[in-house]
Scaffold this motif. Structure first.
Motif, mmCIF file in Angstrom:
data_model
loop_
_atom_site.group_PDB
_atom_site.id
_atom_site.type_symbol
_atom_site.label_atom_id
_atom_site.label_comp_id
_atom_site.label_asym_id
_atom_site.label_seq_id
_atom_site.Cartn_x
_atom_site.Cartn_y
_atom_site.Cartn_z
ATOM 1 N N ARG A 153 5.669 43.942 46.562
ATOM 2 C CA ARG A 153 5.113 44.941 47.467
ATOM 3 C C ARG A 153 6.182 45.885 48.014
ATOM 4 O O ARG A 153 5.865 46.922 48.575
ATOM 5 N N TYR A 154 7.457 45.531 47.841
ATOM 6 C CA TYR A 154 8.536 46.265 48.496
ATOM 7 C C TYR A 154 9.288 47.154 47.508
ATOM 8 O O TYR A 154 9.901 46.656 46.556
ATOM 9 N N PRO A 155 9.285 48.474 47.735
ATOM 10 C CA PRO A 155 9.983 49.387 46.818
ATOM 11 C C PRO A 155 11.470 49.101 46.679
ATOM 12 O O PRO A 155 12.031 49.260 45.597
ATOM 13 N N ALA A 156 12.138 48.671 47.763
ATOM 14 C CA ALA A 156 13.577 48.425 47.685
ATOM 15 C C ALA A 156 13.881 47.265 46.739
ATOM 16 O O ALA A 156 14.872 47.287 46.004
ATOM 17 N N TRP A 157 13.023 46.228 46.767
ATOM 18 C CA TRP A 157 13.174 45.100 45.850
ATOM 19 C C TRP A 157 13.047 45.581 44.407
ATOM 20 O O TRP A 157 13.866 45.240 43.541
ATOM 21 N N TYR A 158 12.054 46.401 44.150
ATOM 22 C CA TYR A 158 11.837 46.947 42.807
ATOM 23 C C TYR A 158 13.018 47.814 42.377
ATOM 24 O O TYR A 158 13.531 47.691 41.255
ATOM 25 N N HIS A 159 13.448 48.705 43.265
ATOM 26 C CA HIS A 159 14.496 49.650 42.916
ATOM 27 C C HIS A 159 15.778 48.936 42.494
ATOM 28 O O HIS A 159 16.409 49.308 41.503
ATOM 29 N N THR A 160 16.151 47.901 43.236
ATOM 30 C CA THR A 160 17.372 47.173 42.915
ATOM 31 C C THR A 160 17.281 46.513 41.550
ATOM 32 O O THR A 160 18.204 46.609 40.720
ATOM 33 N N ARG A 161 16.184 45.860 41.263
ATOM 34 C CA ARG A 161 16.027 45.179 39.967
ATOM 35 C C ARG A 161 15.947 46.172 38.812
ATOM 36 O O ARG A 161 16.578 45.984 37.773
ATOM 37 N N MET A 162 15.159 47.219 39.001
ATOM 38 C CA MET A 162 15.013 48.207 37.943
ATOM 39 C C MET A 162 16.337 48.900 37.640
ATOM 40 O O MET A 162 16.718 49.094 36.475
ATOM 41 N N LEU B 36 7.403 42.254 33.068
ATOM 42 C CA LEU B 36 6.140 42.241 32.334
ATOM 43 C C LEU B 36 5.043 42.997 33.062
ATOM 44 O O LEU B 36 3.904 43.001 32.641
ATOM 45 N N ALA B 37 5.397 43.612 34.183
ATOM 46 C CA ALA B 37 4.367 44.236 35.006
ATOM 47 C C ALA B 37 4.666 45.681 35.343
ATOM 48 O O ALA B 37 3.940 46.292 36.106
ATOM 49 N N ASP B 38 5.719 46.240 34.788
ATOM 50 C CA ASP B 38 6.090 47.612 35.129
ATOM 51 C C ASP B 38 6.509 48.381 33.879
ATOM 52 O O ASP B 38 7.375 47.943 33.127
ATOM 53 N N ARG B 39 5.889 49.521 33.676
ATOM 54 C CA ARG B 39 6.126 50.310 32.473
ATOM 55 C C ARG B 39 7.564 50.834 32.399
ATOM 56 O O ARG B 39 8.183 50.843 31.329
ATOM 57 N N LEU B 40 8.111 51.267 33.517
ATOM 58 C CA LEU B 40 9.457 51.841 33.498
ATOM 59 C C LEU B 40 10.503 50.796 33.129
ATOM 60 O O LEU B 40 11.386 51.046 32.298
ATOM 61 N N VAL B 41 10.418 49.622 33.728
ATOM 62 C CA VAL B 41 11.364 48.557 33.399
ATOM 63 C C VAL B 41 11.233 48.163 31.930
ATOM 64 O O VAL B 41 12.230 47.988 31.220
ATOM 65 N N ASP B 42 10.008 48.032 31.453
ATOM 66 C CA ASP B 42 9.796 47.677 30.047
ATOM 67 C C ASP B 42 10.367 48.742 29.110
ATOM 68 O O ASP B 42 10.939 48.427 28.060
ATOM 69 N N ARG B 43 10.228 49.995 29.492
ATOM 70 C CA ARG B 43 10.758 51.070 28.648
ATOM 71 C C ARG B 43 12.283 51.035 28.603
ATOM 72 O O ARG B 43 12.891 51.292 27.553
ATOM 73 N N LEU B 44 12.909 50.751 29.728
ATOM 74 C CA LEU B 44 14.359 50.618 29.748
ATOM 75 C C LEU B 44 14.799 49.463 28.859
ATOM 76 O O LEU B 44 15.744 49.593 28.064
ATOM 77 N N PHE C 49 5.272 51.581 41.278
ATOM 78 C CA PHE C 49 5.419 52.539 42.373
ATOM 79 C C PHE C 49 5.384 53.967 41.824
ATOM 80 O O PHE C 49 6.407 54.657 41.768
ATOM 81 N N PRO C 50 4.205 54.422 41.409
ATOM 82 C CA PRO C 50 4.101 55.733 40.764
ATOM 83 C C PRO C 50 4.509 56.899 41.659
ATOM 84 O O PRO C 50 5.042 57.900 41.168
ATOM 85 N N SER C 51 4.285 56.803 42.968
ATOM 86 C CA SER C 51 4.625 57.934 43.834
ATOM 87 C C SER C 51 6.127 58.185 43.866
ATOM 88 O O SER C 51 6.568 59.319 44.102
ATOM 89 N N GLN C 52 6.926 57.158 43.595
ATOM 90 C CA GLN C 52 8.379 57.309 43.643
ATOM 91 C C GLN C 52 9.026 57.400 42.269
ATOM 92 O O GLN C 52 10.115 57.960 42.141
ATOM 93 N N TYR C 53 8.369 56.853 41.242
ATOM 94 C CA TYR C 53 9.037 56.752 39.957
ATOM 95 C C TYR C 53 8.284 57.397 38.794
ATOM 96 O O TYR C 53 8.734 57.302 37.651
ATOM 97 N N ALA C 54 7.183 58.071 39.057
ATOM 98 C CA ALA C 54 6.429 58.698 37.968
ATOM 99 C C ALA C 54 7.267 59.748 37.244
ATOM 100 O O ALA C 54 7.178 59.898 36.015
ATOM 101 N N LYS C 55 8.102 60.478 37.983
ATOM 102 C CA LYS C 55 8.909 61.520 37.344
ATOM 103 C C LYS C 55 9.997 60.924 36.461
ATOM 104 O O LYS C 55 10.348 61.511 35.426
ATOM 105 N N LEU C 56 10.541 59.776 36.834
ATOM 106 C CA LEU C 56 11.511 59.132 35.951
ATOM 107 C C LEU C 56 10.809 58.554 34.729
ATOM 108 O O LEU C 56 11.310 58.645 33.603
ATOM 109 N N ASP C 57 9.647 57.985 34.923
ATOM 110 C CA ASP C 57 8.855 57.475 33.811
ATOM 111 C C ASP C 57 8.508 58.602 32.843
ATOM 112 O O ASP C 57 8.486 58.409 31.626
ATOM 113 N N ALA C 58 8.273 59.804 33.401
ATOM 114 C CA ALA C 58 7.905 60.953 32.570
ATOM 115 C C ALA C 58 9.044 61.390 31.656
ATOM 116 O O ALA C 58 8.796 62.039 30.631
ATOM 117 N N VAL C 59 10.274 61.046 32.000
ATOM 118 C CA VAL C 59 11.407 61.379 31.138
ATOM 119 C C VAL C 59 11.239 60.707 29.777
ATOM 120 O O VAL C 59 11.561 61.280 28.736
#
Length: 265
Positions: free
Chosen positions: A111-120, A148-156, A172-182
């Motif tokens: 649920r926490y963006p900071a947790w996600y950001h660090t791992r990603m 296994l639950a996030d498209r951006l991490v899987d793509r990396l 977290f599409p509101s924060q990372y959709a633009k990076l995913d779009a790369v």
């Protein structure tokens, strides 16, 4: 020792060396404590949490080291230590928690963006630094359900492991959709897509507790995730090289072509 040249323009050079030493000493102390087999712990899960907190500390150490001007060889060492910290912490966590308890813990953390950001971002930099295969696979495993639950991490991950299945969901599409779009952009359009993400990077991170846009030393100062994606995809990042928050020398061709970092298992 050659004088460091801080990459952070708002940093006081006089305090940089002391800050880096203090951070390194703290992380080393916490790491030794978490790995001390003789130290009594009231419960196994407390040691697991302590070990995972070391991984957070070593990640903050990486950010401070980059800010104060450490060279890329030193940064490699810190990153590898951070990877092994999270791998060790995860191994304890898997033993300390039953399946149901661990699933609940992971679901809560997601649920926490900071947790996600660090791992990603750790995965992104592992790709950028060309981490040795066995160590990379251990990091992927230690990324847990996130991988296994996030498209951006899987793509990396898939830039190193093409057979990797890619999730349809972005946590977290509101924060990372633009990076995913790369990743979706055509090859010749990726530089402009990367620029769009970097331009919006600070705005998307201001809600996180660790972000300070005034140049303070913390893990939120640099867009390591953008540099990791640029290195992973081989993007010409000249168009974003001078933009605020972008760590240019972590995505250059000099870094992409390096030998794999050694396996410390």
């Amino acid at each position: 020792m050659a004088e460091r040249r801080p990459r952070d323009p708002d940093r006081d050079p006089a305090g940089s060396e002391e800050e880096l030493v203090e951070k390194a000493e703290l992380v080393a102390f916490l790491r030794q404590r978490a790995r001390d087999e003789e130290l009594p712990w009231p419960a196994p899960w407390l040691r697991a949490h302590a070990a995972l907190s070391v991984a957070t500390g070593s990640w903050e150490q990486f950010s401070v080291a980059y800010s104060v001007g450490e060279d890329t060889d030193s940064l490699r060492e810190i990153l590898m230590d951070s990877i092994e910290d999270v791998v060790f912490g995860w191994s304890l966590a898997e033993r300390a928690f039953g399946d149901a308890e661990w699933a609940k813990y992971e679901a809560d953390q997601r649920r926490y963006p900071a947790w996600y950001h660090t791992r990603m971002t750790r995965v992104a930099l592992a790709v950028a630094f060309n981490v040795e295969d066995a160590a990379f696979d251990r990091l992927v495993h230690a990324s847990g359900d996130l991988a296994l639950a996030d498209r951006l991490v899987d793509r990396l991950i898939a830039t190193r492991r093409p057979e990797r299945p890619v999730s349809a969901d972005l946590l977290f599409p509101s924060q990372y959709a633009k990076l995913d779009a790369v990743f979706d952009a055509a090859e010749d359009e990726r530089p402009s897509a990367l620029r769009a993400y970097v331009k919006s990077w600070a705005t998307g991170k201001r809600a996180m507790h660790w972000f300070k846009g005034d140049g303070s030393a913390n893990m939120g100062r640099w867009a390591f995730d953008a540099a990791g994606a640029a290195a992973a995809l081989g993007i010409d990042d000249a168009d974003v090289a001078t933009m605020p928050f972008y760590p240019t020398d972590l995505a250059t061709r000099q870094l992409r072509g390096t030998r794999p970092m050694e396996d410390r298992s």
